[in-house]
Design an enzyme around this catalytic site. Structure first.
Site, PDB file in Angstrom:
ATOM      1  N   ARG A  72     -25.264  91.693   3.483  1.00 12.59           N
ATOM      2  CA  ARG A  72     -25.140  90.589   2.397  1.00 12.59           C
ATOM      3  C   ARG A  72     -25.930  91.214   1.016  1.00 12.59           C
ATOM      4  NH1 ARG A  72     -28.147  88.618   6.442  1.00 12.59           N
ATOM      5  NH2 ARG A  72     -30.240  87.279   6.053  1.00 12.59           N
TER       6      ARG A  72
ATOM      7  N   ASN B  44     -27.034  81.561   4.150  1.00 13.10           N
ATOM      8  CA  ASN B  44     -26.372  82.839   4.753  1.00 13.10           C
ATOM      9  C   ASN B  44     -25.445  82.581   5.735  1.00 13.10           C
ATOM     10  OD1 ASN B  44     -28.311  84.381   3.612  1.00 13.10           O
ATOM     11  ND2 ASN B  44     -30.013  84.033   5.078  1.00 13.10           N
TER      12      ASN B  44
ATOM     13  N   ASP C 181     -36.596  91.902  -1.163  1.00 19.52           N
ATOM     14  CA  ASP C 181     -36.226  91.039  -0.168  1.00 19.52           C
ATOM     15  C   ASP C 181     -37.438  90.260   0.101  1.00 19.52           C
ATOM     16  OD1 ASP C 181     -35.047  89.123   1.747  1.00 19.52           O
ATOM     17  OD2 ASP C 181     -33.337  90.579   1.857  1.00 19.52           O
TER      18      ASP C 181
ATOM     19  N   ASP D   3     -38.520  91.695   3.860  1.00 17.40           N
ATOM     20  CA  ASP D   3     -38.228  90.325   4.633  1.00 17.40           C
ATOM     21  C   ASP D   3     -38.416  90.336   6.065  1.00 17.40           C
ATOM     22  OD1 ASP D   3     -37.121  87.634   4.008  1.00 17.40           O
ATOM     23  OD2 ASP D   3     -35.786  88.538   5.599  1.00 17.40           O
TER      24      ASP D   3
ATOM     25  N   LYS E  85     -29.510  95.209   4.862  1.00 15.73           N
ATOM     26  CA  LYS E  85     -28.649  93.949   5.102  1.00 15.73           C
ATOM     27  C   LYS E  85     -27.233  93.988   4.366  1.00 15.73           C
ATOM     28  CE  LYS E  85     -32.618  90.477   5.254  1.00 15.73           C
ATOM     29  NZ  LYS E  85     -33.173  89.358   4.695  1.00 15.73           N
TER      30      LYS E  85
ATOM     31  N   HIS F   3     -38.684  81.112   4.445  1.00 11.48           N
ATOM     32  CA  HIS F   3     -38.613  80.832   2.980  1.00 11.48           C
ATOM     33  C   HIS F   3     -37.369  79.814   2.899  1.00 11.48           C
ATOM     34  CE1 HIS F   3     -35.534  83.647   3.122  1.00 11.48           C
ATOM     35  NE2 HIS F   3     -36.283  84.482   3.737  1.00 11.48           N
TER      36      HIS F   3
ATOM     37  N   THR G  45     -31.463  84.618   1.456  1.00  8.06           N
ATOM     38  CA  THR G  45     -30.885  85.975   1.063  1.00  8.06           C
ATOM     39  C   THR G  45     -29.543  85.997   0.227  1.00  8.06           C
ATOM     40  OG1 THR G  45     -32.349  87.064   2.464  1.00  8.06           O
ATOM     41  CG2 THR G  45     -30.599  88.367   2.033  1.00  8.06           C
TER      42      THR G  45
HETATM   43 ZN    ZN Z   1     -34.038  87.549   1.440  1.00  8.91          ZN
HETATM   44 ZN    ZN Z   2     -35.854  86.187   4.802  1.00  8.50          ZN
END
Ligand code: ZN
Ligand code: ZN
Ligand code: ZN
Length: 516
Positions: A159, A97, A35, A297, A157, A479, A76
């Site tokens: 996701r 997201n 990530d 991340d 995470k 990002h 992500t």
């Molecule tokens: Zn990510």
């Molecule tokens: Zn991020």
């Protein structure tokens, strides 16, 4: 949608040299997503990487050195969906997201699914891949053999675990800090398997916390990073300054492991437990393990991509990867598995760091932008909730108010256009319905179009200048843009039938799924 076909042909040529001893299909496919891993992290810390992690992948694998995302926003959810579906948000519907749903007036989280219940997780943690409209390469594997494959997704995470594993997965597990456990959803199973319960019972996260995060190597080894405590780094919870050694306070803050490199170690350990206990890669039916390392991340957001913290995190991930590869060699057998490594997006250098070097950069905020837009529209058209939502740099207009007041989207856009362009950092303001006619570089235009799924997207898109973004806190970075620091990611294929080599022509992330 340029270049997709030729690249696939090149890739097939590269892999078409069949070895005599390899089985007709791999026993296991391992997808590794790091990530927030911008391409340069493959090389920037080379001197301090071991021979058996990233360097082994580069030495023995096939590296596509110019792999890019072909849409915005580079976040992500969309990243994981794009890698595994081989499609862009315009097709798979994973536009961010979270996005605004005009029908319900609610924000939708990418894997939120109120029809399922949490398994092992705290109340409200209800997740499934249902919002993803297309099939994944993992789904296609299951469709090819009457679901005889075992497909498992793993990430801190939700996701990062759920989207890769696809609709037909056996399981997706993510780490619920509040439950201090790896958890899943009734979408996959009614209760956690015994091995997951046993793993959780060891309280592995807690064991890694309540101690200092020290530098892995002597301080002199960190020449590729900036000084430790700089003003743009985020202060870790309970600390006085963002400086090594960081005390990792777990008590009352059990999510905290995510923001340390040990979150990646926890992920790797859980992945090994899954291989062992689920017998992945044991029989002749190909299994698929999707692992996403999320801590890079969290650390990257907090300290930025030039920090000592992120360097230390990559040095430790390199060791975790080396260990995972060794484990796969032993458990599944060298040559019996194929692995790919890529990232869900890159990252922007911290704007304050860039400014300190006289490079143009800066931040706005979503709140400041929303307030400005409301002020403009109230002055031009009178009171009213003209904007229903502003998120992902998209303005969702209030269709019913526009209808009632006899205003068109174009009139609202025209009122906003010049004032928004006067804001520092704003580069383009685009009416999405008329994107085709927008005066916009064709590459950027394609990235914007690839990110639009109309049911889930807004009406007006804002694009920022390089190293500018909407910050959600005063320090750190993020990002999401169309610039190469966000779109350019590593891509390495390794293992079963893969010959060492490198490809330097453009490759898109959507090429990964068809190649696998
Ligand atoms: Zn990510
Ligand atoms: Zn991020
Ligand atoms: Zn620091």
């Amino acid at each position: 949608m340029k270049r997709i076909l030729p690249v696939c042909i090149v890739m097939m040529t590269a892999f078409n040299v069949f070895s005599q001893t390899a089985p007709a299909q791999p026993k296991l496919v391992v997808g590794v997503v790091v990530d927030q891993m911008a391409y340069e992290f493959l090389y920037r810390y080379s001197e301090e990487y071991t021979e058996n992690g990233f360097k082994r992948l580069l030495r023995e694998g096939y590296s596509c050195e110019n792999t890019h995302y072909s849409y915005i926003p580079t976040y992500t959810g969309p990243g994981h969906a794009s890698i595994y579906t081989g499609s862009v948000p315009a097709v798979n519907g994973i536009v961010s997201n979270d996005w605004y749903d005009e029908n319900t007036g609610q924000f939708v989280y990418v894997t939120q699914d109120n029809t399922v219940t949490p398994v092992g997780a705290v109340a409200g943690n209800q997740q499934s891949p249902r919002n993803m409209l297309t099939t994944t390469v993992t789904d296609m594997l299951q469709l090819s053999n009457q679901q005889e494959s075992k497909v498992i997704g793993i990430a801190l995470k939700d996701r990062g675990a759920i989207l890769p594993a696809g609709h037909t997965a056996d399981a997706a597990y993510w780490y619920d800090g509040a439950a201090n456990a790896w958890v899943t959803s009734s979408y996959y199973m009614p209760t956690l398997p015994t091995w997951v319960q046993n793993f959780n019972a060891q309280k592995p996260a807690e064991q890694m916390m309540n101690r200092y995060w020290n530098l892995l190597l002597p301080p002199t080894s960190y020449k590729s990073a900036t000084a430790d405590s700089v003003s743009w780094e985020t202060v870790y919870i309970g600390e006085a300054s963002p400086k090594f050694p960081h005390y990792m306070n777990f008590t009352g803050n059990s999510e905290a492991i995510k923001g340390t490199p040990f979150g990646n170690t926890l992920t790797a350990n859980f992945a090994k437990a899954a291989i062992e206990n689920e017998g992945l890669g044991k029989d002749n039916v190909t299994d698929f393990l999707c692992v996403s390392f999320s801590s890079t991340d969290y650390v990257g957001h907090a300290y930025g991509p030039h920090s000592v913290e992120i360097m230390d995190t990559y040095l430790r991930l390199d060791r975790d990867l080396a260990d995972l590869l060794m484990y796969l060699d032993t458990k599944v057998g060298k040559g019996n598995y194929v692995l790919f490594l890529t990232a869900d997006h890159g990252v922007s250098p911290t704007p304050q760091y860039m400014e300190s070097l006289n490079i143009p950069a800066g931040t706005t905020t979503e709140v400041m932008m929303t307030d400005t837009m409301n002020d403009i529209l109230h002055a031009a058209f009178g009171p009213g909730e003209w904007i229903k939502a502003y998120t992902n740099q998209q303005i969702y207009l209030n269709d019913s108010l526009l209808l009632a007041k006899g205003k068109t989207k174009k009139e609202i856009f025209s009122a906003l256009y010049e004032p928004l362009l006067k804001i520092n950092g704003v580069a383009y303001v685009i009416l999405i319905n008329e994107l085709g006619q927008a005066t916009l570089n064709s590459n950027i235009k394609e990235l914007v179009i690839n990110g639009i799924y109309p049911k889930r997207c807004g009406d007006i898109q804002i694009l920022y200048e390089p190293y500018w973004f909407e910050a959600y806190r005063p320090t750190g970075t993020t990002h999401g843009s169309h610039f190469s620091y966000d779109t350019h990611v590593p891509l390495i294929f390794f293992g079963w039938k893969v010959k060492p080599g490198a490809l330097y022509r453009d490759v898109q992330v959507t090429d990964i799924a068809p190649t696998i």
